[in-house]
Design an enzyme around this catalytic site. Structure first.
Site, short mmCIF file in Angstrom:
data_model
loop_
_atom_site.label_atom_id
_atom_site.label_comp_id
_atom_site.label_asym_id
_atom_site.label_seq_id
_atom_site.Cartn_x
_atom_site.Cartn_y
_atom_site.Cartn_z
N SER A 1 -2.97 -8.02 3.51
CA SER A 1 -3.25 -7.74 4.92
C SER A 1 -3.71 -9.01 5.64
O SER A 1 -3.36 -9.24 6.79
CB SER A 1 -4.32 -6.65 5.04
OG SER A 1 -3.85 -5.46 4.46
N ARG B 1 -1.91 -6.60 -7.80
CA ARG B 1 -0.75 -7.43 -7.48
C ARG B 1 -0.55 -8.51 -8.52
O ARG B 1 0.57 -8.91 -8.83
CB ARG B 1 -0.95 -8.10 -6.11
CG ARG B 1 -0.84 -7.14 -4.95
CD ARG B 1 -1.34 -7.76 -3.68
NE ARG B 1 -2.77 -8.03 -3.76
CZ ARG B 1 -3.53 -8.32 -2.73
NH1 ARG B 1 -3.00 -8.42 -1.53
NH2 ARG B 1 -4.82 -8.53 -2.89
N HIS C 1 0.84 -1.21 0.00
CA HIS C 1 0.00 0.00 0.00
C HIS C 1 0.87 1.26 0.00
O HIS C 1 0.56 2.24 -0.70
CB HIS C 1 -0.88 0.04 1.26
CG HIS C 1 -1.85 -1.09 1.40
ND1 HIS C 1 -1.98 -1.81 2.55
CD2 HIS C 1 -2.76 -1.62 0.54
CE1 HIS C 1 -2.92 -2.74 2.41
NE2 HIS C 1 -3.40 -2.65 1.18
N LYS D 1 -15.39 -8.78 4.07
CA LYS D 1 -14.23 -9.21 4.87
C LYS D 1 -14.50 -9.37 6.36
O LYS D 1 -13.58 -9.63 7.13
CB LYS D 1 -13.06 -8.24 4.66
CG LYS D 1 -12.38 -8.44 3.32
CD LYS D 1 -11.08 -7.68 3.22
CE LYS D 1 -10.34 -7.99 1.92
NZ LYS D 1 -9.26 -7.06 1.66
O1 PNS Z 1 -8.45 -3.32 0.55
P1 PNS Z 1 -9.73 -3.88 -0.04
O2 PNS Z 1 -10.44 -4.77 0.98
O3 PNS Z 1 -9.51 -4.59 -1.33
O4 PNS Z 1 -10.67 -2.63 -0.34
C1 PNS Z 1 -11.99 -2.83 -0.82
C2 PNS Z 1 -12.83 -1.56 -0.60
C3 PNS Z 1 -12.84 -1.21 0.90
C4 PNS Z 1 -12.22 -0.41 -1.38
C5 PNS Z 1 -14.26 -1.88 -1.11
O5 PNS Z 1 -14.79 -2.96 -0.39
C6 PNS Z 1 -15.18 -0.68 -1.01
O6 PNS Z 1 -15.18 0.15 -1.90
N1 PNS Z 1 -15.95 -0.59 0.10
C7 PNS Z 1 -16.86 0.50 0.34
C8 PNS Z 1 -18.30 0.07 0.01
C9 PNS Z 1 -18.57 0.19 -1.49
O7 PNS Z 1 -18.44 1.23 -2.08
N2 PNS Z 1 -18.95 -0.93 -2.09
C10 PNS Z 1 -19.26 -1.01 -3.52
C11 PNS Z 1 -18.02 -1.41 -4.30
S1 PNS Z 1 -18.37 -1.63 -6.01
#
Ligand code: PNS
Length: 159
Positions: free
Chosen positions: A128, A91, A17, A41
């Site tokens: 993570s 990645r 990150h 998650k």
């Molecule tokens: O580090 P990650 O877990 O890959 O991040 C994913 C994250 C937090 C960016 C994604 O889950 C997210 O955007 N969450 C906020 C809720 C949202 O907007 N959901 C619709 C996504 S299309």
């Protein structure tokens, strides 16, 4: 002036990150790093405030980077902070499918577009979830995370 939003769970933030943020800070005028909930998650290790505190500690050396946390849709945050684009790191091919789907969904519901940046291959194994697991079981992750995160993981799993 181009402002980008780099969202993630950051539970915890790791060196992959950090690389994404440093690259973004070179390419764009302003970078907003945001800790958000990933609904797929579960509860996670650190709460959103703790994650953001760690992000603050990690990026206070970069003047064009700010941090925040948000419990809602990433595109709403993008609008709120005035971001031109969302940045996501890739990645490996395995990231691409889910990231593409999220990028397309975010574009469909808001018009906010996503730009992908590749992670350096030497960091492409960092995740993570694995860092939490290794730290929880007593393994050494100190070369994979910034010092403030390393200290916080040690506090969490040795007390
Ligand atoms: O580090 P990650 O877990 O890959 O991040 C994913 C994250 C937090 C960016 C994604 O889950 C997210 O955007 N969450 C906020 C809720 C949202 O907007 N959901 C619709 C996504 S299309």
């Amino acid at each position: 002036m181009t402002r980008v939003l780099y969202p993630g769970s950051f539970d915890p933030v790791h060196n992959g990150h950090i690389e994404m943020v440093e690259t973004s800070a070179r390419l764009f005028d302003e970078v907003v790093v945001a800790a958000l909930i990933n609904p797929s998650k579960g509860d996670g290790l650190f709460d959103l405030d703790e994650r953001m505190g760690l992000l603050d500690d990690c990026f206070d050396h970069l003047p064009n980077v700010s941090t925040t946390s948000f419990d809602g849709l990433v595109v709403d945050l993008a609008r709120e902070v005035g971001a031109d684009f969302i940045i996501k790191g890739l990645r490996a091919v395995s990231d691409f499918e889910s990231e593409l789907q999220m990028a397309q969904m975010n574009s469909a519901i808001s018009g906010v577009e996503t730009l992908f940046l590749p992670t350096a291959s030497r960091r492409s194994f960092l995740a993570s979830r694995l860092i939490r697991e290794v730290a929880r079981l007593g393994g050494d992750v100190s070369t994979m995370v910034p010092d403030p995160v390393s200290r916080r993981l040690a506090d969490r799993f040795t007390s």
